[in-house]
Design a protein around this motif. Structure first.
Motif, PDB file in Angstrom:
ATOM      1  N   ASP A   1      -4.090   4.867  -5.660  1.00 31.44           N
ATOM      2  CA  ASP A   1      -5.415   4.291  -4.578  1.00 31.44           C
ATOM      3  C   ASP A   1      -5.004   2.652  -4.758  1.00 31.44           C
ATOM      4  O   ASP A   1      -5.351   2.290  -5.998  1.00 31.44           O
ATOM      5  N   PRO A   2      -5.187   2.082  -3.307  1.00 32.56           N
ATOM      6  CA  PRO A   2      -4.847   0.853  -3.565  1.00 32.56           C
ATOM      7  C   PRO A   2      -6.162   0.339  -3.320  1.00 32.56           C
ATOM      8  O   PRO A   2      -6.708  -0.857  -4.244  1.00 32.56           O
ATOM      9  N   ASP A   3      -7.569   1.410  -3.167  1.00 30.94           N
ATOM     10  CA  ASP A   3      -8.783   0.818  -3.681  1.00 30.94           C
ATOM     11  C   ASP A   3      -9.410   0.502  -4.996  1.00 30.94           C
ATOM     12  O   ASP A   3     -10.448   0.118  -4.965  1.00 30.94           O
ATOM     13  N   ASN A   4      -8.274   1.455  -5.750  1.00 30.99           N
ATOM     14  CA  ASN A   4      -8.982   1.509  -7.531  1.00 30.99           C
ATOM     15  C   ASN A   4      -7.917   1.109  -7.799  1.00 30.99           C
ATOM     16  O   ASN A   4      -7.658   1.648  -9.479  1.00 30.99           O
ATOM     17  N   LEU A   5      -7.059  -0.064  -7.413  1.00 30.21           N
ATOM     18  CA  LEU A   5      -6.278  -0.947  -8.308  1.00 30.21           C
ATOM     19  C   LEU A   5      -6.203  -0.684  -9.727  1.00 30.21           C
ATOM     20  O   LEU A   5      -5.808  -0.947 -10.775  1.00 30.21           O
ATOM     21  N   ASN A   6      -7.821  -1.858  -9.263  1.00 30.18           N
ATOM     22  CA  ASN A   6      -8.196  -2.297 -10.696  1.00 30.18           C
ATOM     23  C   ASN A   6      -8.052  -1.656 -12.019  1.00 30.18           C
ATOM     24  O   ASN A   6      -8.341  -1.577 -13.100  1.00 30.18           O
ATOM     25  N   SER A   7      -8.637  -0.144 -12.187  1.00 27.72           N
ATOM     26  CA  SER A   7      -8.961   0.693 -12.808  1.00 27.72           C
ATOM     27  C   SER A   7      -7.546   1.297 -13.542  1.00 27.72           C
ATOM     28  O   SER A   7      -7.697   2.174 -14.438  1.00 27.72           O
ATOM     29  N   TYR A   8      -6.478   0.773 -12.438  1.00 29.79           N
ATOM     30  CA  TYR A   8      -5.075   0.882 -13.561  1.00 29.79           C
ATOM     31  C   TYR A   8      -4.905   1.182 -14.787  1.00 29.79           C
ATOM     32  O   TYR A   8      -4.469   1.970 -15.728  1.00 29.79           O
TER      33      TYR A   8
ATOM     34  N   GLN B   1       0.885   4.422  -2.852  1.00 28.55           N
ATOM     35  CA  GLN B   1       0.694   5.801  -2.462  1.00 28.55           C
ATOM     36  C   GLN B   1       2.195   6.448  -2.658  1.00 28.55           C
ATOM     37  O   GLN B   1       1.819   7.954  -3.274  1.00 28.55           O
TER      38      GLN B   1
ATOM     39  N   THR C   1      -8.303 -10.927 -11.205  1.00 32.11           N
ATOM     40  CA  THR C   1      -6.917 -10.200  -9.667  1.00 32.11           C
ATOM     41  C   THR C   1      -6.384 -10.541  -9.886  1.00 32.11           C
ATOM     42  O   THR C   1      -5.249 -10.112 -10.482  1.00 32.11           O
TER      43      THR C   1
ATOM     44  N   THR D   1       0.905  -1.086   0.056  1.00 31.03           N
ATOM     45  CA  THR D   1      -0.117  -0.491   0.261  1.00 31.03           C
ATOM     46  C   THR D   1       0.546   1.374   0.058  1.00 31.03           C
ATOM     47  O   THR D   1       0.614   2.520  -0.941  1.00 31.03           O
TER      48      THR D   1
END
Length: 344
Positions: A218-225, A213, A269, A209
């Motif tokens: 944003d670690p909670d929105n990593l899938n959008s990277y 940062q 994942t 994490t």
């Protein structure tokens, strides 16, 4: 004994082949990194300064220069632009730089003012490196890392710090030999393994994490990277075609194919995604730098620059640094760390 602590952080570039390609693959065939039109072949050297990349490779050919790029730095060959959500990378570019200076845990504002933003480099040493332009992540196809494909050393290890600005000069430099008794040995000649172990990562963080940062993710929105990257690349293809830059459009199209295939097609994942899984990964290195005046290169200390402090080059220097957050599309990662130097 007082200690001078110099902290540093920034992006590095490493255009290395990835599994299952062999480590010396130059195009990229089956791994998630590959050279696209307008770039040179893959070469696993670690570049820590944008200016060094420019000096080594020059600017992109005119057909591959994007007049709509967000910054002129992306006219340099082998340096790729990211989507706008990667503002941290797009504005900073390739460059590990001094971020803090302390003496015994207290800020030294005078020395910090002289060093802040100064370039920090992992410098090459051909005698212990073979054919490459710079130091590399050396693993020898997992031979030196107990089978862990991500556990490798930065080799050779010559760490330098220079002053900021156009008239930059090196004020600190020291070489750490992998084998102290045989500093010119390349890694495959070194035995026993304990000599290599001290330079391997001491800890591995698969989902860091803190590392995310540091690069503004944003670690909670990593899938959008990479979803954002693909949407942006699709737009860049349209832009390039609209202004008649067909070769540039093909380069963007190749990048889009790679990002799409190695994220969407490899698993649902983060850890199953070959490309996405590298973004939160980082490793901690912690070892000493111990080269002496009898080795090449000899330690460099600009005594006038650091006065009134006197740096001790006879004692070992401690360095702790993180390497990670590797983006296989940009072929960049992030480094942060601290060099602790004993003072006389």
């Amino acid at each position: 004994m007082p200690t001078l602590s110099i902290s540093f952080e920034g992006y590095w570039l490493c255009r290395l082949a990835t599994d299952p390609d062999p480590s010396i693959e130059q195009r990229g065939v089956s791994g998630f990194t590959f050279a696209v039109a307008g770039e040179t072949l893959l070469e696993p050297s670690i570049w820590t300064q944008e200016s060094d990349v420019k000096n080594a490779y020059g600017l992109k050919d005119p057909d591959f220069i994007d007049p709509l790029a967000c910054d002129p730095r992306f006219n340099i060959k082998n340096i790729r632009e990211a989507s706008p959500d990667r503002e941290h990378y797009n504005t900073r570019g390739i460059g590990i730089k001094v971020s803090k200076v302390e003496v015994d845990g207290f800020q030294d504002s005078a020395l910090e003012a002289k060093l802040m933003g100064g370039p920090c480099r992992f410098v090459n040493r051909p005698a212990s490196n073979g054919p490459f332009r710079g130091p590399i992540f050396e693993g020898r196809n997992q031979i030196t890392s107990d089978g862990d494909p991500d556990r490798f050393s930065v080799n050779p290890f010559v760490f330098t710090i220079s002053t900021p600005g156009n008239e930059s000069k090196t004020v600190l430099s020291r070489f750490d030999p992998m084998d102290f008794d045989n500093p010119d040995f390349q890694l495959y000649k070194i035995f026993p393994n304990e000599k290599v172990d001290r330079r391997l990562p001491t800890q591995r963080f698969a989902l860091s994490t803190e590392g995310l940062q540091q690069i503004g993710v944003d670690p909670d929105n990593l899938n959008s990277y990479f979803t954002n990257r693909m949407n942006w690349l699709q737009g860049k293809i349209v832009e390039a075609e609209a202004i008649g830059k067909l070769a540039l459009a093909e380069a963007y199209r190749s990048r889009l194919f790679g990002v799409n295939f190695f994220t969407q097609a490899t698993g649902p994942t983060v850890l199953a995604n070959r490309l996405l899984s590298r973004i939160p990964l980082r490793q901690l290195y912690q070892h000493t730098i111990r080269g002496n005046a009898g080795m090449t290169p000899a330690p460099i200390v600009d005594s006038d620059f650091f006065a009134p402090y006197q740096i001790d080059t006879e004692k070992e220097w401690e360095i702790l640094y993180y390497m990670g957050q590797y983006d296989g599309d940009l072929m960049t990662g992030y480094c942060s760390g601290t060099l602790d130097i004993p003072l006389k």
